[in-house]
Structure formats: C-alpha cells, structure tokens
Design a protein around this motif. Structure first.
Motif, PDB file in Angstrom:
ATOM      1  N   MET A 284      41.611 -26.343   7.596  1.00  0.00           N
ATOM      2  CA  MET A 284      41.136 -26.242   6.198  1.00  0.00           C
ATOM      3  C   MET A 284      39.614 -26.326   6.170  1.00  0.00           C
ATOM      4  N   ASN A 285      38.969 -25.428   5.436  1.00  0.00           N
ATOM      5  CA  ASN A 285      37.522 -25.471   5.297  1.00  0.00           C
ATOM      6  C   ASN A 285      37.136 -26.570   4.318  1.00  0.00           C
ATOM      7  N   GLU A 286      36.339 -27.526   4.798  1.00  0.00           N
ATOM      8  CA  GLU A 286      35.924 -28.617   3.932  1.00  0.00           C
ATOM      9  C   GLU A 286      34.943 -28.108   2.882  1.00  0.00           C
ATOM     10  N   PRO A 287      35.064 -28.560   1.628  1.00  0.00           N
ATOM     11  CA  PRO A 287      34.093 -28.192   0.607  1.00  0.00           C
ATOM     12  C   PRO A 287      32.694 -28.648   1.000  1.00  0.00           C
ATOM     13  N   THR A 288      31.705 -27.912   0.526  1.00  0.00           N
ATOM     14  CA  THR A 288      30.320 -28.237   0.824  1.00  0.00           C
ATOM     15  C   THR A 288      29.790 -29.215  -0.208  1.00  0.00           C
ATOM     16  N   PRO A 289      29.356 -30.418   0.211  1.00  0.00           N
ATOM     17  CA  PRO A 289      28.756 -31.336  -0.752  1.00  0.00           C
ATOM     18  C   PRO A 289      27.486 -30.753  -1.345  1.00  0.00           C
ATOM     19  N   VAL A 290      27.203 -31.082  -2.594  1.00  0.00           N
ATOM     20  CA  VAL A 290      25.970 -30.661  -3.233  1.00  0.00           C
ATOM     21  C   VAL A 290      24.859 -31.603  -2.795  1.00  0.00           C
TER      22      VAL A 290
ATOM     23  N   GLU B 256      24.273 -24.545 -16.227  1.00  0.00           N
ATOM     24  CA  GLU B 256      25.326 -24.916 -15.284  1.00  0.00           C
ATOM     25  C   GLU B 256      26.565 -25.419 -16.023  1.00  0.00           C
ATOM     26  N   LEU B 257      27.733 -25.255 -15.382  1.00  0.00           N
ATOM     27  CA  LEU B 257      28.965 -25.856 -15.877  1.00  0.00           C
ATOM     28  C   LEU B 257      29.432 -26.839 -14.815  1.00  0.00           C
ATOM     29  N   ALA B 258      29.220 -28.116 -15.076  1.00  0.00           N
ATOM     30  CA  ALA B 258      29.566 -29.176 -14.129  1.00  0.00           C
ATOM     31  C   ALA B 258      30.671 -30.036 -14.712  1.00  0.00           C
ATOM     32  N   CYS B 259      31.628 -30.421 -13.864  1.00  0.00           N
ATOM     33  CA  CYS B 259      32.729 -31.278 -14.287  1.00  0.00           C
ATOM     34  C   CYS B 259      32.598 -32.659 -13.655  1.00  0.00           C
ATOM     35  N   ILE B 260      33.098 -33.660 -14.352  1.00  0.00           N
ATOM     36  CA  ILE B 260      33.120 -35.035 -13.857  1.00  0.00           C
ATOM     37  C   ILE B 260      34.563 -35.512 -13.842  1.00  0.00           C
ATOM     38  N   VAL B 261      35.016 -36.016 -12.683  1.00  0.00           N
ATOM     39  CA  VAL B 261      36.345 -36.605 -12.567  1.00  0.00           C
ATOM     40  C   VAL B 261      36.215 -37.966 -11.897  1.00  0.00           C
ATOM     41  N   GLY B 262      37.276 -38.745 -11.978  1.00  0.00           N
ATOM     42  CA  GLY B 262      37.273 -40.061 -11.341  1.00  0.00           C
ATOM     43  C   GLY B 262      38.533 -40.814 -11.701  1.00  0.00           C
ATOM     44  N   PRO B 263      38.789 -41.930 -11.047  1.00  0.00           N
ATOM     45  CA  PRO B 263      39.973 -42.731 -11.367  1.00  0.00           C
ATOM     46  C   PRO B 263      39.923 -43.231 -12.806  1.00  0.00           C
ATOM     47  N   SER B 264      41.070 -43.599 -13.336  1.00  0.00           N
ATOM     48  CA  SER B 264      41.110 -44.228 -14.657  1.00  0.00           C
ATOM     49  C   SER B 264      40.276 -45.498 -14.631  1.00  0.00           C
TER      50      SER B 264
ATOM     51  N   TYR C 233      39.120 -25.491 -11.638  1.00  0.00           N
ATOM     52  CA  TYR C 233      39.185 -24.182 -12.304  1.00  0.00           C
ATOM     53  C   TYR C 233      37.936 -23.906 -13.138  1.00  0.00           C
ATOM     54  N   LEU C 234      37.441 -24.936 -13.820  1.00  0.00           N
ATOM     55  CA  LEU C 234      36.329 -24.738 -14.756  1.00  0.00           C
ATOM     56  C   LEU C 234      34.967 -24.720 -14.083  1.00  0.00           C
ATOM     57  N   GLY C 235      34.736 -25.620 -13.162  1.00  0.00           N
ATOM     58  CA  GLY C 235      33.376 -25.969 -12.783  1.00  0.00           C
ATOM     59  C   GLY C 235      32.749 -25.128 -11.702  1.00  0.00           C
ATOM     60  N   GLU C 236      31.419 -25.159 -11.682  1.00  0.00           N
ATOM     61  CA  GLU C 236      30.646 -24.690 -10.546  1.00  0.00           C
ATOM     62  C   GLU C 236      30.491 -25.813  -9.524  1.00  0.00           C
ATOM     63  N   ARG C 237      30.609 -27.032 -10.005  1.00  0.00           N
ATOM     64  CA  ARG C 237      30.607 -28.204  -9.137  1.00  0.00           C
ATOM     65  C   ARG C 237      31.402 -29.303  -9.818  1.00  0.00           C
ATOM     66  N   VAL C 238      31.911 -30.231  -8.999  1.00  0.00           N
ATOM     67  CA  VAL C 238      32.684 -31.354  -9.518  1.00  0.00           C
ATOM     68  C   VAL C 238      32.044 -32.632  -9.000  1.00  0.00           C
ATOM     69  N   ILE C 239      31.608 -33.489  -9.921  1.00  0.00           N
ATOM     70  CA  ILE C 239      31.039 -34.784  -9.582  1.00  0.00           C
ATOM     71  C   ILE C 239      32.177 -35.800  -9.613  1.00  0.00           C
ATOM     72  N   VAL C 240      32.519 -36.340  -8.447  1.00  0.00           N
ATOM     73  CA  VAL C 240      33.618 -37.288  -8.328  1.00  0.00           C
ATOM     74  C   VAL C 240      33.044 -38.700  -8.408  1.00  0.00           C
TER      75      VAL C 240
ATOM     76  N   ASP D  34      29.679 -35.174  -4.653  1.00  0.00           N
ATOM     77  CA  ASP D  34      29.297 -34.069  -5.530  1.00  0.00           C
ATOM     78  C   ASP D  34      29.712 -32.795  -4.810  1.00  0.00           C
ATOM     79  N   VAL D  35      30.760 -32.122  -5.313  1.00  0.00           N
ATOM     80  CA  VAL D  35      31.406 -31.033  -4.581  1.00  0.00           C
ATOM     81  C   VAL D  35      31.043 -29.679  -5.181  1.00  0.00           C
ATOM     82  N   HIS D  36      30.576 -28.774  -4.346  1.00  0.00           N
ATOM     83  CA  HIS D  36      30.307 -27.396  -4.753  1.00  0.00           C
ATOM     84  C   HIS D  36      31.620 -26.627  -4.829  1.00  0.00           C
ATOM     85  N   ILE D  37      31.875 -25.957  -5.955  1.00  0.00           N
ATOM     86  CA  ILE D  37      33.097 -25.165  -6.129  1.00  0.00           C
ATOM     87  C   ILE D  37      32.753 -23.707  -5.843  1.00  0.00           C
ATOM     88  N   ASP D  38      33.137 -23.252  -4.663  1.00  0.00           N
ATOM     89  CA  ASP D  38      32.746 -21.916  -4.217  1.00  0.00           C
ATOM     90  C   ASP D  38      33.819 -20.860  -4.503  1.00  0.00           C
ATOM     91  N   LEU D  39      34.456 -20.967  -5.656  1.00  0.00           N
ATOM     92  CA  LEU D  39      35.390 -19.943  -6.106  1.00  0.00           C
ATOM     93  C   LEU D  39      34.619 -18.798  -6.757  1.00  0.00           C
TER      94      LEU D  39
END
Length: 291
Positions: free
Chosen positions: A1-7, A52-60, A220-227, A238-243
């Motif tokens: 599996m290709n690991e995502p590239t950190p920002v 930019e369109l950046a998403c933020i995710v994380g645990p509850s 699906y939404l982001g150019e990057r996802v900040i975890v 900070d993950v680059h979404i290379d879709l």
C-alpha cells in the motif's frame, strides 16, 4: 500500500508561494472548573491556503468544535493565536461565515427562505438591490431558486441545510467554516450535499475548512485532512489527499487509492484514541503495539 504523503510545514496552507489565508499558531484552550482545569486543546498549529478545501477529523472529544469556535472568534484561546489575512482574530471576522450542524436552530422559522438568507446581508447594511441579486444567485447555486417564499418548516432537513449554506454563500466570505454540517441528514442527502460543497468550492473559489467525524467524507471532500489527536489536542498528522480533482460518489469511493487513504486516516484516529502521540507514530508504533 502506498502511504499517504504528509503535508510539510513549508507546504501546508501555501499555494504558489503565497502566504496562508488562515494561520493557527500554538493554540491552547483551557476550561477552568471547580474540580480542576480541563485542557481541551494543547498546541495546535496549521495553515490553510487561500482557495483550499481542508478537512479536520479526530476522535470524539478531540476539541474539533472548540477549535472552530476559537477560529471564528466566538471563543478566546488561553494562549496562541488565530491569524486571518495577516491580522489576529479577536472576534468574529467580517470575511468569515460559519455553517453549523444544527441547521434547524440557525434558521428562523418565522422568516421565509428569502428572509433567512437576507438577514445577515441586512445586518451588514448591503444595499437592497445588491442583496436581492446575492440572494437569487445563492439560492440558484444550492438548487433552491424555487423556494424563496417557503418557510424552513416546509422544507426537508437537507433543503434546510442548503438554505444555511446559501445564507453563508450570499455573504461572500473569504473563508467558510463548516462544523459537521451533514451529521443530521440521511446518507443519500449527505452525498448530495457533499457534492454541493465541492461544486460551490470550485465555482466560487471560497476557502473551506470542514470539520467532520466521518473519515470517508473527509477523504472525499478534502485536498488535505488534518487529523487531531485525543484531548488535550495536537495535530496527529496532516495528510495530503492525492485523489483527482474531479470526483463522484461512486467512482471515487471505489478506487484503491480512496481505500488506502481511508485506511490510513482510520489508523491514525485509532492511534489517537489509544493515546499514541505523534512522536511515537514517527517511531513506527502501531495501534496493536500500544498497551
């Protein structure tokens, strides 16, 4: 599996060498209480580029909503700063709009759709002719050109959230903050609204910071996802979404790369929930290796 590239720090929030539109620097938020202080956010630092369109995710409980309140000037940080357009945020910025999860509470039931979209424009003292044009354009953009005279209680949940988005868009903000805006709608409506956000982002060029608990949605939404880590919160990764930029619900979500990115971000959140800190992640600790 290709690991995502950190920002990287140099790349995060910058395009073509421009300075970031939004900078969060060393943000900390402590809530005092009788039983002892609660540190919700420890040290958050990241940038968001103009457009930019950046998403933020994380645990509850990771402090996602606290973070958005600090960014929007609704809550003062204990330390650190939020900088927008090179100026420190000390109150709600005039160039920012926010769409909340609880759209039912943000819309006034006694006002029509037109009236709800018009209200912040009136408060900003925008001339009537310009307000009318903005309202028409915003409702057209979200597929509600036919609904000017309806009231929120006459609309479905998805349509009500479209009204909330139209109100934000009509204000013509430089940056749009969205706090889990689709959590209360059904799966099909959610997919439609996700595509609406990406369409508006492309058409209007607005900067979007989108907070969600849904990993698939963030990819699906982001150019990057900040975890975010578990509280007290730091940036886990900070993950680059290379879709590809052109995305659709069926095609994009069925690609191997989508699955790889989803798996990686899910793993990061599991690490965060287990209390594994970024330094341990860098050392190669995995969720099943942490006590």
């Amino acid at each position: 599996m290709n690991e995502p590239t950190p920002v990287t720090d140099d790349a995060a929030g910058r395009r073509n060498g421009d300075e970031p539109l939004l900078s969060v620097r060393g943000l900390q938020k402590i809530y005092p209480s009788r039983s002892g202080d609660v540190e919700a956010i420890r040290d958050l630092t990241f940038d968001v580029a103009r457009g930019e369109l950046a998403c933020i995710v994380g645990p509850s409980g990771a402090g996602k909503t606290t973070l958005l309140k600090c960014i929007s000037g609704l809550l003062s940080p204990t330390s650190g700063e939020v900088v927008l357009h090179g100026e420190r945020v000390t109150g709600p910025p005039k160039t920012m709009a926010v769409v909340f999860q609880e759209y039912g509470r943000s819309l006034f039931p006694w006002l029509t759709v037109h009236g709800n979209v018009d209200l912040p424009l009136k408060n900003a003292r925008i001339p009537a002719a310009e307000r009318a044009q903005r309202i028409d354009e915003a409702l057209e953009a979200v597929g509600l050109a036919h609904a000017h005279k309806r009231y929120p209680w006459q609309l479905s949940g998805g349509m009500q959230q479209r009204v909330a988005i139209a109100r934000a868009v009509a204000y013509k903000p430089d940056i749009l903050l969205m706090d889990e805006p689709f959590a209360a709608v059904d799966a099909q409506t959610r997919a439609d609204l996700e595509d609406l956000v990406r369409d508006l982002w492309h058409r209007l060029g607005v900067t979007v910071l989108f907070v969600t608990h849904d990993i698939d949605e963030s990819v699906y939404l982001g150019e990057r996802v900040i975890v975010l880590s578990h509280a007290p919160t730091v940036v886990q990764e900070d993950v680059h979404i290379d879709l590809p930029d052109e995305r659709d619900q069926l095609g994009t979500r069925s690609t191997p790369r989508f699955a790889e990115l989803r798996h990686h971000i899910y793993e990061q959140i599991q690490l965060a929930k287990a209390g594994v800190v970024p330094a341990q992640i860098a050392a190669g600790v995995r969720p099943d290796q942490h006590p």
